[in-house]
Design a protein around this motif. Structure first.
Motif, PDB file in Angstrom:
ATOM      1  N   ALA A 198       0.828  -1.206   0.000  1.00 32.03           N
ATOM      2  CA  ALA A 198       0.000   0.000   0.000  1.00 32.03           C
ATOM      3  C   ALA A 198       0.863   1.258   0.000  1.00 32.03           C
ATOM      4  CB  ALA A 198      -0.933  -0.004   1.206  1.00 32.03           C
ATOM      5  N   LEU A 199       1.949   1.259   0.765  1.00 30.71           N
ATOM      6  CA  LEU A 199       2.870   2.394   0.763  1.00 30.71           C
ATOM      7  C   LEU A 199       3.495   2.579  -0.614  1.00 30.71           C
ATOM      8  CD1 LEU A 199       4.753   1.919   4.171  1.00 30.71           C
ATOM      9  CD2 LEU A 199       2.896   3.515   3.665  1.00 30.71           C
ATOM     10  N   PHE A 200       3.855   1.474  -1.242  1.00 33.86           N
ATOM     11  CA  PHE A 200       4.454   1.503  -2.573  1.00 33.86           C
ATOM     12  C   PHE A 200       3.495   2.102  -3.602  1.00 33.86           C
ATOM     13  CE2 PHE A 200       4.913  -1.067  -6.578  1.00 33.86           C
ATOM     14  CZ  PHE A 200       6.064  -0.440  -7.052  1.00 33.86           C
ATOM     15  N   LYS A 201       2.225   1.733  -3.494  1.00 35.55           N
ATOM     16  CA  LYS A 201       1.223   2.228  -4.434  1.00 35.55           C
ATOM     17  C   LYS A 201       0.819   3.667  -4.149  1.00 35.55           C
ATOM     18  CE  LYS A 201      -0.933  -2.257  -5.462  1.00 35.55           C
ATOM     19  NZ  LYS A 201      -2.183  -3.047  -5.366  1.00 35.55           N
ATOM     20  N   GLY A 202       0.894   4.077  -2.898  1.00 40.05           N
ATOM     21  CA  GLY A 202       0.329   5.362  -2.516  1.00 40.05           C
ATOM     22  C   GLY A 202       1.258   6.551  -2.555  1.00 40.05           C
ATOM     23  N   SER A 203       2.578   6.322  -2.451  1.00 40.10           N
ATOM     24  CA  SER A 203       3.529   7.436  -2.394  1.00 40.10           C
ATOM     25  C   SER A 203       4.230   7.611  -3.733  1.00 40.10           C
ATOM     26  CB  SER A 203       4.567   7.177  -1.296  1.00 40.10           C
ATOM     27  OG  SER A 203       5.657   8.068  -1.407  1.00 40.10           O
ATOM     28  N   THR A 204       4.136   8.807  -4.306  1.00 41.18           N
ATOM     29  CA  THR A 204       4.736   9.084  -5.612  1.00 41.18           C
ATOM     30  C   THR A 204       6.245   8.905  -5.591  1.00 41.18           C
ATOM     31  OG1 THR A 204       2.996  10.713  -6.033  1.00 41.18           O
ATOM     32  CG2 THR A 204       4.937  10.795  -7.451  1.00 41.18           C
ATOM     33  N   THR A 205       6.908   9.528  -4.621  1.00 35.50           N
ATOM     34  CA  THR A 205       8.375   9.475  -4.543  1.00 35.50           C
ATOM     35  C   THR A 205       8.846   8.060  -4.238  1.00 35.50           C
ATOM     36  OG1 THR A 205       8.395  11.759  -3.722  1.00 35.50           O
ATOM     37  CG2 THR A 205      10.399  10.471  -3.440  1.00 35.50           C
ATOM     38  N   HIS A 206       8.239   7.438  -3.259  1.00 32.94           N
ATOM     39  CA  HIS A 206       8.596   6.076  -2.849  1.00 32.94           C
ATOM     40  C   HIS A 206       8.439   5.099  -4.015  1.00 32.94           C
ATOM     41  CE1 HIS A 206       9.191   2.814  -0.020  1.00 32.94           C
ATOM     42  NE2 HIS A 206       7.963   2.349  -0.182  1.00 32.94           N
ATOM     43  N   HIS A 207       7.345   5.218  -4.742  1.00 34.42           N
ATOM     44  CA  HIS A 207       7.074   4.350  -5.891  1.00 34.42           C
ATOM     45  C   HIS A 207       8.126   4.547  -6.969  1.00 34.42           C
ATOM     46  CE1 HIS A 207       5.110   2.868  -9.560  1.00 34.42           C
ATOM     47  NE2 HIS A 207       4.367   2.112  -8.770  1.00 34.42           N
ATOM     48  N   ALA A 208       8.458   5.807  -7.275  1.00 27.55           N
ATOM     49  CA  ALA A 208       9.432   6.091  -8.327  1.00 27.55           C
ATOM     50  C   ALA A 208      10.808   5.532  -7.979  1.00 27.55           C
ATOM     51  CB  ALA A 208       9.528   7.597  -8.559  1.00 27.55           C
ATOM     52  N   VAL A 209      11.207   5.666  -6.720  1.00 30.25           N
ATOM     53  CA  VAL A 209      12.529   5.189  -6.309  1.00 30.25           C
ATOM     54  C   VAL A 209      12.603   3.667  -6.334  1.00 30.25           C
ATOM     55  CG1 VAL A 209      14.165   5.071  -4.393  1.00 30.25           C
ATOM     56  CG2 VAL A 209      13.054   7.240  -4.938  1.00 30.25           C
ATOM     57  N   ILE A 210      11.585   2.995  -5.800  1.00 33.57           N
ATOM     58  CA  ILE A 210      11.606   1.526  -5.775  1.00 33.57           C
ATOM     59  C   ILE A 210      11.578   0.964  -7.194  1.00 33.57           C
ATOM     60  CG2 ILE A 210      10.235  -0.509  -5.196  1.00 33.57           C
ATOM     61  CD1 ILE A 210       9.636   0.690  -2.539  1.00 33.57           C
ATOM     62  N   GLY A 227      13.707   3.406   7.953  1.00 34.40           N
ATOM     63  CA  GLY A 227      13.902   4.700   8.577  1.00 34.40           C
ATOM     64  C   GLY A 227      13.085   5.822   7.968  1.00 34.40           C
ATOM     65  N   CYS A 228      12.589   5.632   6.751  1.00 35.15           N
ATOM     66  CA  CYS A 228      11.832   6.716   6.093  1.00 35.15           C
ATOM     67  C   CYS A 228      10.364   6.380   5.891  1.00 35.15           C
ATOM     68  CB  CYS A 228      12.481   7.077   4.747  1.00 35.15           C
ATOM     69  SG  CYS A 228      12.273   5.840   3.440  1.00 35.15           S
ATOM     70  N   ILE A 229       9.886   5.283   6.462  1.00 39.97           N
ATOM     71  CA  ILE A 229       8.494   4.880   6.248  1.00 39.97           C
ATOM     72  C   ILE A 229       7.515   5.932   6.760  1.00 39.97           C
ATOM     73  CG2 ILE A 229       6.748   3.318   7.216  1.00 39.97           C
ATOM     74  CD1 ILE A 229       8.328   1.001   6.404  1.00 39.97           C
ATOM     75  N   GLN A 230       7.846   6.600   7.853  1.00 35.85           N
ATOM     76  CA  GLN A 230       6.940   7.630   8.367  1.00 35.85           C
ATOM     77  C   GLN A 230       6.795   8.780   7.369  1.00 35.85           C
ATOM     78  OE1 GLN A 230       9.054   7.714  12.240  1.00 35.85           O
ATOM     79  NE2 GLN A 230       7.022   7.862  13.135  1.00 35.85           N
ATOM     80  N   TYR A 231       7.871   9.063   6.618  1.00 37.19           N
ATOM     81  CA  TYR A 231       7.792  10.122   5.616  1.00 37.19           C
ATOM     82  C   TYR A 231       7.042   9.644   4.375  1.00 37.19           C
ATOM     83  CZ  TYR A 231      10.876  12.996   8.426  1.00 37.19           C
ATOM     84  OH  TYR A 231      11.392  13.748   9.439  1.00 37.19           O
ATOM     85  N   VAL A 232       7.119   8.342   4.089  1.00 37.36           N
ATOM     86  CA  VAL A 232       6.300   7.783   3.011  1.00 37.36           C
ATOM     87  C   VAL A 232       4.829   7.955   3.362  1.00 37.36           C
ATOM     88  CG1 VAL A 232       5.678   5.676   1.762  1.00 37.36           C
ATOM     89  CG2 VAL A 232       8.075   6.103   2.338  1.00 37.36           C
ATOM     90  N   ASP A 233       4.495   7.624   4.598  1.00 38.35           N
ATOM     91  CA  ASP A 233       3.121   7.771   5.066  1.00 38.35           C
ATOM     92  C   ASP A 233       2.701   9.242   5.057  1.00 38.35           C
ATOM     93  OD1 ASP A 233       0.854   6.195   6.572  1.00 38.35           O
ATOM     94  OD2 ASP A 233       1.160   8.018   7.728  1.00 38.35           O
ATOM     95  N   LEU A 234       3.633  10.138   5.403  1.00 44.18           N
ATOM     96  CA  LEU A 234       3.332  11.573   5.393  1.00 44.18           C
ATOM     97  C   LEU A 234       3.009  12.063   3.988  1.00 44.18           C
ATOM     98  CD1 LEU A 234       3.220  14.395   6.658  1.00 44.18           C
ATOM     99  CD2 LEU A 234       5.717  14.530   6.380  1.00 44.18           C
ATOM    100  N   GLU A 235       3.770  11.615   2.995  1.00 42.98           N
ATOM    101  CA  GLU A 235       3.511  12.028   1.621  1.00 42.98           C
ATOM    102  C   GLU A 235       2.128  11.561   1.166  1.00 42.98           C
ATOM    103  OE1 GLU A 235       6.543  12.395  -1.835  1.00 42.98           O
ATOM    104  OE2 GLU A 235       5.605  10.438  -2.114  1.00 42.98           O
ATOM    105  N   ILE A 236       1.750  10.358   1.586  1.00 40.41           N
ATOM    106  CA  ILE A 236       0.425   9.836   1.258  1.00 40.41           C
ATOM    107  C   ILE A 236      -0.665  10.675   1.933  1.00 40.41           C
ATOM    108  CG2 ILE A 236      -1.129   7.857   1.506  1.00 40.41           C
ATOM    109  CD1 ILE A 236       1.337   6.051   1.343  1.00 40.41           C
TER     110      ILE A 236
END
Length: 335
Positions: free
Chosen positions: A47-59, A151-160
């Motif tokens: 869900a984090l992978f699908k929901g965060s633009t930056t996180h998705h692009a990097v992965i 370490g950055c999952i909270q920021y992934v959630d914040l972007e979402i």
């Protein structure tokens, strides 16, 4: 802890950061990775992978760089390019990957190897396969290896949350949020807690941005008073949080230049050909090559144990060339 069925991993979007827990399933046959609320942790990561633009692009970008130009060497033909791409994605997203290995009838040689989604592993009674699971050591995790970007999952959630808030605002016509002030006396503490909890459950969270609150009262004299709650410099706060979350996500993934993942850098750094080439070389040597080795080691172990004729198989790294076209701000990446 009892398992809860999840029909849609997107239910996690807009919710707060969740911790991972290794939990014995209800029948005591195996260990499952759950969130602290009892949901499947792999679904949460998806869900984090699908929901965060930056996180998705990097992965996505990282997994493409890991695969590079594919696998070479005697024995590499046992693995399809599509299976290897999926394996690279699993490794980057979950920090684990798995293969389904099927032996011949005599049990002397592996004859077929397929990618097995590490988030949903299963067995076929007919094929009687053997599962190869790779997961590196992670400090503090005794059963499952957790992602290296924890370490950055909270920021992934914040972007979402930020995207969810703006989306809700648009859908609700940019209506201002309001505060309900009940003017019909002060109830006892127990009643106050119930009212506060009910209001928070119904109206809190980014999905309720700009929602109109409707109240029902005994008469006009006791009607609730609605007060607007303006926040100073709100636009600057959102601008800061958006850029800060993207920066922290890229830091958590050890990104050397956002441009390598199609993310425009407003700093002007790393935007010309030489800087991009240096950034890519550093990323390849310090991050990508480590991921490749983890897959190569596993593949070569499978070929060795499975008595498959082989030599040491390796990935062919992707080697882009960066060319300035008009000026240092315009860059083309060529393979």
């Amino acid at each position: 802890m009892k398992s809860k069925e999840i029909t849609n991993s997107m239910m996690f979007l807009g919710e707060t950061y969740k911790k991972a827990e290794a939990v014995e399933n209800s029948k005591g046959k195996y260990i499952e990775l759950k969130t602290d609320e009892g949901f499947d942790y792999n679904d949460y990561l998806i869900a984090l992978f699908k929901g965060s633009t930056t996180h998705h692009a990097v992965i996505r970008g990282m997994s493409d760089y890991i695969f590079g130009n594919g696998l070479v060497g005697l024995g590499s033909e046992m693995f399809s390019d599509e299976d290897l791409r999926r394996t690279a994605l699993d490794l980057k997203l979950f920090n684990r990957y798995s293969f389904q290995c099927i032996w011949n009838r005599a049990g002397t040689q592996i004859v077929k190897i397929k990618h097995l989604p590490v988030s949903k592993m299963g067995l076929s009674e007919r094929d009687k396969p053997q599962i190869f699971l790779y997961q590196p050591y992670v400090l503090g995790s005794s059963h499952y290896s957790l992602p290296d970007y924890m370490g950055c999952i909270q920021y992934v959630d914040l972007e979402i949350e930020i995207a969810n808030f703006h989306n809700s605002n648009i859908k609700n016509g940019f209506a201002a949020s309001s505060i309900i002030n009940f003017n019909n006396g002060i109830p006892d503490e127990s009643t106050r807690k119930k009212i506060e909890q009910s209001a928070n459950d119904k109206w809190s969270g980014s999905s309720n941005a700009g929602r109109l609150i409707v109240t029902f009262n005994q008469d006009k004299e006791h009607a609730a008073e609605l007060l607007s709650a303006p926040i100073s410099d709100l636009d600057k706060q959102y601008e800061f949080l958006t850029s800060e979350s993207a920066l922290k996500i890229m830091t958590g993934h050890r990104v050397t230049s956002p441009m390598l993942f199609g993310i425009k850098s407003d700093t002007g750094l790393g935007n010309n050909a030489q800087e991009l080439q240096d950034s890519f070389n550093l990323l390849n040597e310090t991050v990508i090559e480590g991921y490749r080795r983890q897959i190569e080691y596993g593949i070569n172990d499978i070929l060795e144990v499975g008595n498959v004729p082989h030599e040491t198989v390796t990935f062919v790294p992707y080697s882009p060339s960066f060319t300035n076209v008009e000026n240092e701000e315009t860059v083309i990446i060529e393979e």
